[in-house]
Design a protein around this motif. Structure first.
Motif, mmCIF file in Angstrom:
data_model
loop_
_atom_site.group_PDB
_atom_site.id
_atom_site.type_symbol
_atom_site.label_atom_id
_atom_site.label_comp_id
_atom_site.label_asym_id
_atom_site.label_seq_id
_atom_site.Cartn_x
_atom_site.Cartn_y
_atom_site.Cartn_z
ATOM 1 N N LEU A 146 19.465 144.511 -64.289
ATOM 2 C CA LEU A 146 19.669 143.407 -63.359
ATOM 3 C C LEU A 146 19.631 143.888 -61.913
ATOM 4 O O LEU A 146 19.054 143.233 -61.042
ATOM 5 N N GLN A 147 20.247 145.047 -61.660
ATOM 6 C CA GLN A 147 20.311 145.537 -60.289
ATOM 7 C C GLN A 147 18.930 145.800 -59.710
ATOM 8 O O GLN A 147 18.698 145.613 -58.519
ATOM 9 N N GLU A 148 17.997 146.213 -60.563
ATOM 10 C CA GLU A 148 16.634 146.442 -60.089
ATOM 11 C C GLU A 148 16.003 145.137 -59.618
ATOM 12 O O GLU A 148 15.300 145.098 -58.596
ATOM 13 N N ALA A 149 16.261 144.062 -60.355
ATOM 14 C CA ALA A 149 15.727 142.754 -59.948
ATOM 15 C C ALA A 149 16.375 142.290 -58.646
ATOM 16 O O ALA A 149 15.704 141.745 -57.767
ATOM 17 N N ILE A 150 17.673 142.515 -58.524
ATOM 18 C CA ILE A 150 18.374 142.114 -57.298
ATOM 19 C C ILE A 150 17.807 142.850 -56.097
ATOM 20 O O ILE A 150 17.568 142.255 -55.033
ATOM 21 N N GLU A 151 17.579 144.151 -56.253
ATOM 22 C CA GLU A 151 17.037 144.931 -55.145
ATOM 23 C C GLU A 151 15.644 144.451 -54.754
ATOM 24 O O GLU A 151 15.286 144.444 -53.578
ATOM 25 N N LYS A 152 14.867 144.037 -55.748
ATOM 26 C CA LYS A 152 13.513 143.562 -55.449
ATOM 27 C C LYS A 152 13.549 142.227 -54.725
ATOM 28 O O LYS A 152 12.680 141.926 -53.897
ATOM 29 N N MET A 153 14.550 141.401 -55.019
ATOM 30 C CA MET A 153 14.645 140.106 -54.339
ATOM 31 C C MET A 153 15.149 140.255 -52.909
ATOM 32 O O MET A 153 14.889 139.411 -52.059
ATOM 33 N N ARG A 154 15.901 141.323 -52.648
ATOM 34 C CA ARG A 154 16.336 141.580 -51.277
ATOM 35 C C ARG A 154 15.197 142.210 -50.492
ATOM 36 O O ARG A 154 14.241 142.718 -51.054
ATOM 37 N N GLY A 155 15.325 142.192 -49.169
ATOM 38 C CA GLY A 155 14.291 142.806 -48.351
ATOM 39 C C GLY A 155 14.372 142.347 -46.918
ATOM 40 O O GLY A 155 15.282 141.598 -46.532
ATOM 41 N N ALA A 156 13.429 142.777 -46.123
ATOM 42 C CA ALA A 156 13.430 142.458 -44.703
ATOM 43 C C ALA A 156 13.201 140.967 -44.492
ATOM 44 O O ALA A 156 12.425 140.331 -45.221
ATOM 45 N N PRO A 157 13.882 140.380 -43.518
ATOM 46 C CA PRO A 157 13.647 138.964 -43.192
ATOM 47 C C PRO A 157 12.175 138.702 -42.884
ATOM 48 O O PRO A 157 11.457 139.578 -42.387
ATOM 49 N N ASN A 158 11.744 137.500 -43.224
ATOM 50 C CA ASN A 158 10.374 137.007 -42.983
ATOM 51 C C ASN A 158 9.337 137.630 -43.917
ATOM 52 O O ASN A 158 8.142 137.423 -43.731
ATOM 53 N N THR A 159 9.787 138.388 -44.925
ATOM 54 C CA THR A 159 8.866 138.828 -45.969
ATOM 55 C C THR A 159 9.002 137.894 -47.157
ATOM 56 O O THR A 159 10.025 137.233 -47.331
ATOM 57 N N SER A 160 7.980 137.829 -47.979
ATOM 58 C CA SER A 160 7.941 136.831 -49.052
ATOM 59 C C SER A 160 7.964 137.473 -50.428
ATOM 60 O O SER A 160 7.604 138.638 -50.606
ATOM 61 N N ILE A 161 8.392 136.687 -51.398
ATOM 62 C CA ILE A 161 8.375 137.094 -52.799
ATOM 63 C C ILE A 161 8.124 135.849 -53.642
ATOM 64 O O ILE A 161 8.577 134.753 -53.297
ATOM 65 N N VAL A 162 7.380 136.009 -54.737
ATOM 66 C CA VAL A 162 7.093 134.902 -55.643
ATOM 67 C C VAL A 162 7.944 135.058 -56.905
ATOM 68 O O VAL A 162 7.882 136.081 -57.577
ATOM 69 N N LEU A 163 8.741 134.043 -57.186
ATOM 70 C CA LEU A 163 9.563 134.017 -58.395
ATOM 71 C C LEU A 163 8.896 133.107 -59.424
ATOM 72 O O LEU A 163 8.487 131.984 -59.091
ATOM 73 N N THR A 164 8.777 133.595 -60.655
ATOM 74 C CA THR A 164 8.358 132.738 -61.762
ATOM 75 C C THR A 164 9.613 132.280 -62.474
ATOM 76 O O THR A 164 10.417 133.097 -62.917
ATOM 77 N N VAL A 165 9.785 130.984 -62.568
ATOM 78 C CA VAL A 165 11.038 130.389 -63.034
ATOM 79 C C VAL A 165 10.787 129.567 -64.282
ATOM 80 O O VAL A 165 9.799 128.828 -64.380
ATOM 81 N N ARG A 166 11.723 129.692 -65.225
ATOM 82 C CA ARG A 166 11.680 128.894 -66.452
ATOM 83 C C ARG A 166 12.877 127.966 -66.444
ATOM 84 O O ARG A 166 14.020 128.409 -66.369
ATOM 85 N N ARG A 167 12.629 126.679 -66.508
ATOM 86 C CA ARG A 167 13.699 125.674 -66.520
ATOM 87 C C ARG A 167 13.639 124.920 -67.840
ATOM 88 O O ARG A 167 12.672 124.233 -68.140
ATOM 89 N N GLY A 168 14.698 125.064 -68.641
ATOM 90 C CA GLY A 168 14.715 124.474 -69.971
ATOM 91 C C GLY A 168 14.211 125.461 -71.008
ATOM 92 O O GLY A 168 13.882 126.610 -70.698
ATOM 93 N N VAL A 169 14.170 125.023 -72.276
ATOM 94 C CA VAL A 169 13.753 125.904 -73.365
ATOM 95 C C VAL A 169 12.764 125.185 -74.262
ATOM 96 O O VAL A 169 12.586 123.977 -74.194
ATOM 97 N N ASP A 170 12.133 125.981 -75.127
ATOM 98 C CA ASP A 170 11.205 125.453 -76.136
ATOM 99 C C ASP A 170 10.110 124.609 -75.482
ATOM 100 O O ASP A 170 9.642 124.914 -74.398
ATOM 101 N N ALA A 171 9.759 123.506 -76.121
ATOM 102 C CA ALA A 171 8.644 122.690 -75.641
ATOM 103 C C ALA A 171 8.971 121.983 -74.327
ATOM 104 O O ALA A 171 8.080 121.597 -73.581
ATOM 105 N N SER A 172 10.264 121.809 -74.061
ATOM 106 C CA SER A 172 10.662 121.090 -72.845
ATOM 107 C C SER A 172 10.685 121.983 -71.620
ATOM 108 O O SER A 172 10.925 121.505 -70.508
ATOM 109 N N ALA A 173 10.459 123.268 -71.781
ATOM 110 C CA ALA A 173 10.575 124.201 -70.659
ATOM 111 C C ALA A 173 9.501 123.942 -69.615
ATOM 112 O O ALA A 173 8.338 123.740 -69.941
ATOM 113 N N LYS A 174 9.910 123.960 -68.368
ATOM 114 C CA LYS A 174 8.974 123.918 -67.254
ATOM 115 C C LYS A 174 8.906 125.313 -66.662
ATOM 116 O O LYS A 174 9.937 125.930 -66.388
#
Length: 435
Positions: A146-174
């Motif tokens: 988990l800490q590795e992911a946290i460190e990757k999400m942190r960073g210098a202001p005005n830099t960008s990161i793309v998160l792939t997000v899963r909302r819901g489960v099974d067939a209903s997941a977006k």
């Protein structure tokens, strides 16, 4: 110094010998002997990897991976933090840090959103409690600490990161991608205003300044409103928690006496634990209080909700809270950084443990956003411990260009929960103690 969050270590040198651990000088118990046998096994495996793995490895990386694996096997909240991460974590409790403004934990190998912080990139992008982050800039988080992911999400202001997000489960997941631009997160943890004849105080997290800022906000509203002030609304919705001592002092501000919370280890024969009691003095002067909660209300904010509910000091309005009833301790490890480890469970004054259960409100009320949060959390709890290793999870999917938006109550749509609280305060029913 240790910080207790609502979120014995030895270091040894590796000298190239397989036998890293000496046997005890005296014959110990069978359990001791088995432990030393397993430690020697670890040393042998470590040496095999160093010498025989097909690519070059670094001792520090191997040791950190082993430590992270041990802590991850305990619960989602126990983690090792290298020096830079440990320092950032301590800075965060002081109320300012760089990143996306999102409180996370780990579940089935993925990163789970506990709650976004108000007015941060994460909240503005539409992330919700219960969302699962599967990839960061296209790289899967599965199998990584988990800490590795946290460190990757942190960073210098005005830099960008793309998160792939899963909302819901099974067939209903977006599943969708959302691009966030990092910012300096200065958490204004207390906001307040007049809501008719009532003082409204929103607390977004519990850092070192929360009680002080809350007291200042209430004093200001008292002065502005004078005799017109009839009661208080304390909004803890989507408050992910923070420091235990701040949860205790915020609760104490509204209570004249009695227990606020108790913490105790669940280990056999462990010490009894600690009980924290209120001192005389009610900043609200006995006036009625409504506390607003939802599925993003977690940890320290559940301590406050549970204490005021059990003492019949406040009416809890909204929907069932997150259910994090564990206390983490931040332990410095000198030049090696530090660790956060779960050291106790906490219990409300009536003896309730709300871990994985949450605080049930006295008056139930829902906004559209609350339904989305509750559905996500319910789906997460229904998952088995065995992770779904389908292609959908292990590979970055085709995704939309932004998160599905949920209306922010009071900004984009009527705040049904707040209106219910106002009705309760104007004709308050007697709250029912939870057993």
């Amino acid at each position: 110094m240790r910080n207790f969050l609502l979120g014995g270590v030895c270091a040894f040198a590796l000298m190239g010998s397989v036998a890293l651990f000496a046997a005890p000088s005296k014959v110990g118990t069978l359990q001791d002997n088995e432990t030393y046998r397993q430690l020697n096994l670890f040393g042998e495996i470590f040496e095999r990897v160093r010498n025989d793995y097909y690519k070059e490895t670094k001792d520090d990386d191997l040791m950190e991976a082993a430590i992270n694996g041990m802590l991850a096997s305990l619960d989602p909240y126990s983690v090792y933090m290298p020096p830079r991460s440990f320092q950032e974590a301590r800075v965060q409790t002081r109320g300012e840090f760089g990143g996306l403004g999102i409180e996370v934990t780990q579940e089935n190998g993925l990163v789970k959103v506990v709650s976004p912080i108000d007015d941060t990139p994460a909240q503005k992008a539409g992330l919700l409690p219960g969302d699962l982050i599967t990839h960061l800039d296209g790289a899967p988080v599965m199998g990584k600490p988990l800490q590795e992911a946290i460190e990757k999400m942190r960073g210098a202001p005005n830099t960008s990161i793309v998160l792939t997000v899963r909302r819901g489960v099974d067939a209903s997941a977006k599943i969708f991608d959302v691009k966030l631009t990092r910012a300096v997160i200065k958490t204004q943890v207390v906001r307040s205003h007049r809501e008719g004849e009532f003082a409204y105080v929103r607390i977004t997290s519990f850092n070192e300044h929360t009680t002080q800022d809350m007291t200042a906000a209430i004093d200001k509203l008292k002065t502005e409103m004078g005799p017109a002030l009839k009661g208080y609304i304390i909004d803890l919705r989507e408050n992910p928690g923070g420091l235990l001592d701040q949860a205790i002092s915020v609760s104490d501000a509204f209570l004249n006496q009695g227990e606020i919370v108790s913490t105790r280890s669940l280990r056999p024969n462990a010490e009894e634990g600690q009980r924290y009691n209120a001192k005389r003095g009610d900043i609200a002067d006995g006036k009625p209080i409504a506390v607003l909660v939802n599925g993003g209300t977690a940890s320290a904010s559940e301590i406050v909700s549970g204490a005021l509910q059990d003492h019949h000091r406040a009416i809890i309005v909204g929907n069932t809270t997150f259910g994090k009833g564990l206390v983490q301790t931040m332990i410095p490890l000198g030049e090696f950084g530090g660790m956060k480890i779960t050291t106790a469970g906490y219990f409300t004054p009536s003896g309730r443990s709300i871990d994985k259960v949450g605080i049930t409100p006295d008056v139930e009320a829902w906004n559209e956003r609350d339904h989305l949060i509750a559905a996500a959390l319910k789906a997460r709890r229904e998952l088995t411990d065995k992770h779904d290793t389908s292609d959908e999870t292990d590979k970055a999917p085709a995704a939309d260009d932004k998160a599905p938006q949920a209306a922010m109550p009071g900004k984009d749509s009527p705040d049904v929960v707040l209106q219910a609280a106002l009705e309760v305060l104007r004709a308050p029913p007697k709250p029912t103690a939870k057993k």
